[in-house]
Every structure is written in C-alpha cells, then in structure tokens.
Design a protein around this motif. Structure first.
Motif, PDB file in Angstrom:
ATOM      1  N   GLY A   1      38.490  11.440 -29.603  1.00  0.00           N
ATOM      2  CA  GLY A   1      39.403  12.383 -28.961  1.00  0.00           C
ATOM      3  C   GLY A   1      39.110  13.819 -29.370  1.00  0.00           C
ATOM      4  N   THR A   2      38.805  13.999 -30.662  1.00  0.00           N
ATOM      5  CA  THR A   2      38.464  15.345 -31.150  1.00  0.00           C
ATOM      6  C   THR A   2      37.171  15.837 -30.512  1.00  0.00           C
ATOM      7  OG1 THR A   2      39.533  14.856 -33.268  1.00  0.00           O
ATOM      8  CG2 THR A   2      38.006  16.726 -33.209  1.00  0.00           C
ATOM      9  N   LEU A   3      36.158  14.944 -30.460  1.00  0.00           N
ATOM     10  CA  LEU A   3      34.879  15.319 -29.853  1.00  0.00           C
ATOM     11  C   LEU A   3      35.040  15.634 -28.367  1.00  0.00           C
ATOM     12  CD1 LEU A   3      32.482  12.729 -31.517  1.00  0.00           C
ATOM     13  CD2 LEU A   3      32.560  15.190 -31.933  1.00  0.00           C
ATOM     14  N   ALA A   4      35.879  14.817 -27.689  1.00  0.00           N
ATOM     15  CA  ALA A   4      36.107  15.056 -26.263  1.00  0.00           C
ATOM     16  C   ALA A   4      36.762  16.404 -26.038  1.00  0.00           C
ATOM     17  CB  ALA A   4      36.973  13.940 -25.681  1.00  0.00           C
ATOM     18  N   SER A   5      37.721  16.733 -26.917  1.00  0.00           N
ATOM     19  CA  SER A   5      38.398  18.029 -26.801  1.00  0.00           C
ATOM     20  C   SER A   5      37.417  19.176 -27.049  1.00  0.00           C
ATOM     21  CB  SER A   5      39.549  18.089 -27.802  1.00  0.00           C
ATOM     22  OG  SER A   5      40.195  19.342 -27.743  1.00  0.00           O
ATOM     23  N   ASN A   6      36.566  19.012 -28.091  1.00  0.00           N
ATOM     24  CA  ASN A   6      35.572  20.049 -28.380  1.00  0.00           C
ATOM     25  C   ASN A   6      34.567  20.169 -27.243  1.00  0.00           C
ATOM     26  OD1 ASN A   6      36.786  20.471 -30.839  1.00  0.00           O
ATOM     27  ND2 ASN A   6      35.357  19.191 -31.985  1.00  0.00           N
ATOM     28  N   CYS A   7      34.172  18.996 -26.694  1.00  0.00           N
ATOM     29  CA  CYS A   7      33.217  19.000 -25.582  1.00  0.00           C
ATOM     30  C   CYS A   7      33.801  19.718 -24.374  1.00  0.00           C
ATOM     31  CB  CYS A   7      32.840  17.568 -25.232  1.00  0.00           C
ATOM     32  SG  CYS A   7      31.606  17.432 -23.932  1.00  0.00           S
ATOM     33  N   LYS A   8      35.082  19.441 -24.109  1.00  0.00           N
ATOM     34  CA  LYS A   8      35.747  20.085 -22.980  1.00  0.00           C
ATOM     35  C   LYS A   8      35.781  21.603 -23.172  1.00  0.00           C
ATOM     36  CE  LYS A   8      39.200  17.853 -21.334  1.00  0.00           C
ATOM     37  NZ  LYS A   8      40.550  17.251 -21.137  1.00  0.00           N
ATOM     38  N   SER A   9      36.045  22.019 -24.415  1.00  0.00           N
ATOM     39  CA  SER A   9      36.065  23.461 -24.701  1.00  0.00           C
ATOM     40  C   SER A   9      34.687  24.075 -24.519  1.00  0.00           C
ATOM     41  CB  SER A   9      36.566  23.695 -26.131  1.00  0.00           C
ATOM     42  OG  SER A   9      37.874  23.199 -26.299  1.00  0.00           O
ATOM     43  N   LEU A  10      33.646  23.343 -24.988  1.00  0.00           N
ATOM     44  CA  LEU A  10      32.275  23.852 -24.847  1.00  0.00           C
ATOM     45  C   LEU A  10      31.858  23.934 -23.378  1.00  0.00           C
ATOM     46  CD1 LEU A  10      30.513  21.951 -27.780  1.00  0.00           C
ATOM     47  CD2 LEU A  10      30.935  24.413 -27.624  1.00  0.00           C
ATOM     48  N   VAL A  11      32.239  22.891 -22.612  1.00  0.00           N
ATOM     49  CA  VAL A  11      31.911  22.896 -21.182  1.00  0.00           C
ATOM     50  C   VAL A  11      32.592  24.064 -20.484  1.00  0.00           C
ATOM     51  CG1 VAL A  11      32.240  21.651 -19.019  1.00  0.00           C
ATOM     52  CG2 VAL A  11      31.438  20.434 -21.034  1.00  0.00           C
ATOM     53  N   LYS A  12      33.853  24.303 -20.843  1.00  0.00           N
ATOM     54  CA  LYS A  12      34.580  25.418 -20.230  1.00  0.00           C
ATOM     55  C   LYS A  12      33.913  26.747 -20.580  1.00  0.00           C
ATOM     56  CE  LYS A  12      39.173  27.483 -19.790  1.00  0.00           C
ATOM     57  NZ  LYS A  12      38.668  28.849 -19.910  1.00  0.00           N
ATOM     58  N   ALA A  13      33.528  26.884 -21.868  1.00  0.00           N
ATOM     59  CA  ALA A  13      32.851  28.113 -22.279  1.00  0.00           C
ATOM     60  C   ALA A  13      31.533  28.282 -21.542  1.00  0.00           C
ATOM     61  CB  ALA A  13      32.621  28.095 -23.794  1.00  0.00           C
ATOM     62  N   LEU A  14      30.800  27.153 -21.380  1.00  0.00           N
ATOM     63  CA  LEU A  14      29.525  27.203 -20.663  1.00  0.00           C
ATOM     64  C   LEU A  14      29.721  27.573 -19.201  1.00  0.00           C
ATOM     65  CD1 LEU A  14      26.476  26.726 -20.620  1.00  0.00           C
ATOM     66  CD2 LEU A  14      26.923  24.308 -20.192  1.00  0.00           C
ATOM     67  N   LEU A  15      30.745  26.963 -18.574  1.00  0.00           N
ATOM     68  CA  LEU A  15      31.023  27.272 -17.169  1.00  0.00           C
ATOM     69  C   LEU A  15      31.427  28.728 -16.995  1.00  0.00           C
ATOM     70  CD1 LEU A  15      32.935  24.060 -16.045  1.00  0.00           C
ATOM     71  CD2 LEU A  15      30.617  24.746 -15.420  1.00  0.00           C
ATOM     72  N   ASP A  16      32.221  29.230 -17.948  1.00  0.00           N
ATOM     73  CA  ASP A  16      32.618  30.643 -17.895  1.00  0.00           C
ATOM     74  C   ASP A  16      31.391  31.547 -18.013  1.00  0.00           C
ATOM     75  OD1 ASP A  16      35.250  29.935 -17.625  1.00  0.00           O
ATOM     76  OD2 ASP A  16      35.751  30.206 -19.743  1.00  0.00           O
ATOM     77  N   LYS A  17      30.459  31.134 -18.893  1.00  0.00           N
ATOM     78  CA  LYS A  17      29.255  31.940 -19.078  1.00  0.00           C
ATOM     79  C   LYS A  17      28.381  31.897 -17.820  1.00  0.00           C
ATOM     80  CE  LYS A  17      26.248  33.138 -22.890  1.00  0.00           C
ATOM     81  NZ  LYS A  17      25.898  32.824 -24.289  1.00  0.00           N
TER      82      LYS A  17
ATOM     83  N   LYS B   1      29.426  31.325 -14.845  1.00  0.00           N
ATOM     84  CA  LYS B   1      30.115  32.105 -13.803  1.00  0.00           C
ATOM     85  C   LYS B   1      29.819  33.593 -13.972  1.00  0.00           C
ATOM     86  CE  LYS B   1      34.608  32.802 -11.620  1.00  0.00           C
ATOM     87  NZ  LYS B   1      34.441  34.253 -11.512  1.00  0.00           N
ATOM     88  N   GLY B   2      29.768  33.999 -15.270  1.00  0.00           N
ATOM     89  CA  GLY B   2      29.424  35.398 -15.529  1.00  0.00           C
ATOM     90  C   GLY B   2      28.024  35.726 -15.034  1.00  0.00           C
ATOM     91  N   TYR B   3      27.089  34.789 -15.304  1.00  0.00           N
ATOM     92  CA  TYR B   3      25.722  34.983 -14.824  1.00  0.00           C
ATOM     93  C   TYR B   3      25.680  35.000 -13.296  1.00  0.00           C
ATOM     94  CZ  TYR B   3      23.947  34.093 -19.547  1.00  0.00           C
ATOM     95  OH  TYR B   3      23.668  34.153 -20.886  1.00  0.00           O
ATOM     96  N   GLN B   4      26.459  34.091 -12.671  1.00  0.00           N
ATOM     97  CA  GLN B   4      26.485  34.016 -11.214  1.00  0.00           C
ATOM     98  C   GLN B   4      27.071  35.287 -10.615  1.00  0.00           C
ATOM     99  OE1 GLN B   4      25.236  31.413  -9.306  1.00  0.00           O
ATOM    100  NE2 GLN B   4      25.541  32.881  -7.655  1.00  0.00           N
ATOM    101  N   ASP B   5      28.149  35.748 -11.241  1.00  0.00           N
ATOM    102  CA  ASP B   5      28.761  36.987 -10.740  1.00  0.00           C
ATOM    103  C   ASP B   5      27.775  38.149 -10.853  1.00  0.00           C
ATOM    104  OD1 ASP B   5      31.059  35.599 -10.228  1.00  0.00           O
ATOM    105  OD2 ASP B   5      32.099  36.234 -12.051  1.00  0.00           O
ATOM    106  N   GLN B   6      27.037  38.172 -11.991  1.00  0.00           N
ATOM    107  CA  GLN B   6      26.052  39.240 -12.173  1.00  0.00           C
ATOM    108  C   GLN B   6      24.928  39.111 -11.155  1.00  0.00           C
ATOM    109  OE1 GLN B   6      26.224  41.867 -14.392  1.00  0.00           O
ATOM    110  NE2 GLN B   6      24.449  42.600 -13.218  1.00  0.00           N
TER     111      GLN B   6
END
Length: 382
Positions: free
Chosen positions: A207-223, A225-230
């Motif tokens: 559960g902890t790993l899944a939560s961390n993975c979800k956070s990492l995926v969100k951070a990656l997607l945000d990044k 998206k930033g690249y895509q916007d640029q």
C-alpha cells in the motif's frame, strides 16, 4: 422438592455408581464373603471423579442446572468428562514433549490429532482409545479431529506426512486451536515464517509503495504536461500561419509529399509538417489517425468527398479533421463549404475550402490555380 445437594447426590449414585461403590466399600467392615477392599489408588481415582462431577454441577446457576437435569445425554457426558480425568490419557506419561515433537520433520494424521488435543502421540492412538470411542468426550474429540485431518489429506489440503510449519498455517486457516506450548515450540524453530504476519506486513508495504508510485506517476505526468505545454508553445511560435492576420482557408494549400508529411503554403510562406504536428497522431501507437488517411485518400486531388448515407465512420473523421485544422491554423471558421442551391452536394458530401494535392508519386505540382504565391514559390524552386 429436593435440595440441590440431594439432587446431586442422587445423580452421583446413578451416574457414577462404580466410583460411589468404591468409596462406599472402604467404609464397610469386611466379612468373609465380601469382595477385596479397593486399593488406595482406586479410591483416590473414584474420589477425583466424584469431586469433579460435584464441582461441575455446583458451578451451574439455577437455570443451567435445571436445563442439565432435563437433558439425560448431557448429564451422561458430564459424568464421562469427570471419568476422563482418571483415564490413561490424563495420567503421567501422556503429556506432550513440545520440544521433541516440534523438531520432527513431519507428523502423521494420528500423531497430529494427539498433538492438537495436547496428548503424547506415543501413548494416545486410535487403538488405545478404541474402548472409549463412544463414551469418552476426549476420545470423541480426538476421532473428530483425526477425521478432519484425513479428509484434508484426501483433498490435498495437507500432505500425508505433514510438516509442523504447514500444519500450523493450515490449522490457523481452519480455526483449529493448537496448544500454546506446541505453537511456541514450532515458531522457535529456525526457518519458521509467520505467513499471516508476513502477508499483512507485505500488504501494508504494498500500500505504501502503491501510494508512492501514484505520487511519482502524478509528478511525472505533471512534468510531461509541462514539456507538452512548452512544446505546444514552441510549435505555436514556429507556426507561421497562426501569426497571419485574418488568414482564410481558401489561401491555404496542402500537398502530400509522403504518407506522413505535407508541405503547407499560404501568402508566400511555406513549411513542412507531419501528421503529428497537425494533430493527427494516435494515442495508442503514435501512428497517423484514420482522419489523416481520409484527408489524403478522400480529399486530395478532388473537389469533394462522397459517402454513403449510413457511412458514419467518415462523419466522425470529418469532425476530427475540422478540429485538427482549426487548431493548427488558428482559424475558427469551418474548413468545409456549406453549399446551398441546385449545385449543392448531396447530403453526406463535404467540400474542403483548402486545396489538397497528392504529390507522393510525381515531381509535378498539379495546381489548378496558377499565379498565386505558392505556385510562384514552387516554380521558382523546382
């Protein structure tokens, strides 16, 4: 109405007659024809049975005692439970040596039944319990557990020679109680794994790993998206046509020079772009969409695209073409004509306002419109 003490005395005489007679014979004066007086051991055992039976009945409240009096089988069971206290399986030598048995590599079903009931398997066996199998509560319990184990072996839940580790895990899953001393001895052996505890620990860690993975995926997607916007911003800045004031669809010419690439010209300006830059890239594999293929096969070198009445697939592609062209060129109006009157195309026909040509297999540029800026540029640079 008899008092409880009198009722209990009557039950002792009725249900524990042998034990009562044993105690009674010690008080008689032996005669010539009387039986041999009981031994001290016999008297002690009889006294233990009678005392245990009395203690059990006296521990009941009035309702429980009354209910027991009305249940003959339950009374007999309690009397036999008291007799179990002095039978061989409760004598010295029948105790379990937990350390010894926990060190053995495997147990048989019969040995396991004895161990689960907290008895020494070398003393307590099916054969030794045979004479008590109907009357003794302990013997009945032993045989029931033996049957459960035998059926578990037949259904391959357990091996015929079961390891202490495996038995402990299986009994836990079945809700069978294992004596604390035996459980402790097994768990102290090297190599023991508490699978239930390990499962819950891994579940929590997962559960902890899944939560961390979800956070990492969100951070990656945000990044991303930033690249895509640029990228979109850079593409917009490099898109010559979006900066043209009041650009009209009729000013634009698109020429396919390969399956994936086109040249676009308008007002003397020209650029090369691919299907992805025009917004026709599949999200699945990154290849060109069906709308891109329709743009080439349905509209290149023709004035209008025709479709059957029920051809809904082309309609959805037309919708995607509108969206892609509007977004790329920054023009809000419809890139397809809305023709009315007797010359209007039939329902389901579309007429593009853009000139579209297929030049994949020829070096010539099949313009019908000579003299415009794109035509001049192409002729000067061919």
């Amino acid at each position: 109405m008899q008092s409880r003490d009198n009722q209990i005395n009557a039950l002792v005489v009725e249900l524990l007659k042998n034990e009562y007679d044993t105690c009674l014979r010690t008080k008689r004066v032996p005669s010539k024809n009387s039986r041999q007086p009981p031994s001290e051991e016999q008297v002690n055992k009889a006294d233990i049975v009678i005392s245990a039976f009395r203690e059990k009945l006296n521990s009941l409240n009035d309702d429980e005692f009354k209910s027991l009096l009305e249940n003959k089988l339950a009374l007999i069971e309690e009397s036999e439970r008291a007799r179990d206290l002095v039978r061989f399986f409760n004598q010295p030598g029948a105790e379990v040596d937990y350390e010894y048995w926990s060190q053995l590599s495997y147990w048989t079903a019969e040995e396991t039944a004895a161990l689960i009931t907290d008895k020494n398997p070398k003393i307590v066996t099916r054969k030794s319990l045979e004479q008590y199998s109907i009357i003794s509560p302990y013997a009945i319990q032993f045989l029931r557990i033996y049957e459960i184990l035998s059926r578990a072996i037949q259904s391959y839940e357990l091996d015929e020679s079961m390891t202490p580790f495996r038995l402990l895990a299986w009994a836990d899953g079945k809700g069978l109680s294992i004596p604390d001393g035996l459980t402790k001895a097994i768990k102290s052996r090297p190599g023991y794994v508490d699978w239930r505890a390990a499962y819950h620990e891994l579940k929590q860690e997962s559960g902890t790993l899944a939560s961390n993975c979800k956070s990492l995926v969100k951070a990656l997607l945000d990044k991303l998206k930033g690249y895509q916007d640029q990228h979109n911003e850079d593409q917009t800045q490099n898109n010559l046509f979006q900066s043209m004031d009041k650009l009209q669809w009729s000013e634009i010419t698109i020429i396919f020079i390969s399956d994936e690439t086109v040249t676009i010209s308008a007002r003397g300006e020209r650029m090369i772009a691919n299907y992805a830059e025009l917004g026709f890239k599949k999200a699945t594999d990154g290849g060109p969409t069906l709308a891109w293929e329709s743009l080439l096969t349905r509209f290149a070198n023709t004035k209008q695209a025709k479709t059957h009445k029920h051809d809904t697939s082309l309609k959805s592609r037309i919708k995607e073409i509108r969206k892609g062209l509007k977004q790329f060129f920054g023009i809000d109006s419809d890139p397809f004509h809305s023709v009315k009157g007797k010359d209007a195309p039939k329902p389901g026909d579309w007429v593009p306002k853009i000139r579209i040509y297929d030049n994949r297999n020829t070096e010539e540029y099949p313009f019908d419109y000579s003299g415009d800026a794109a035509d001049k540029w192409l002729r000067d640079n061919s």
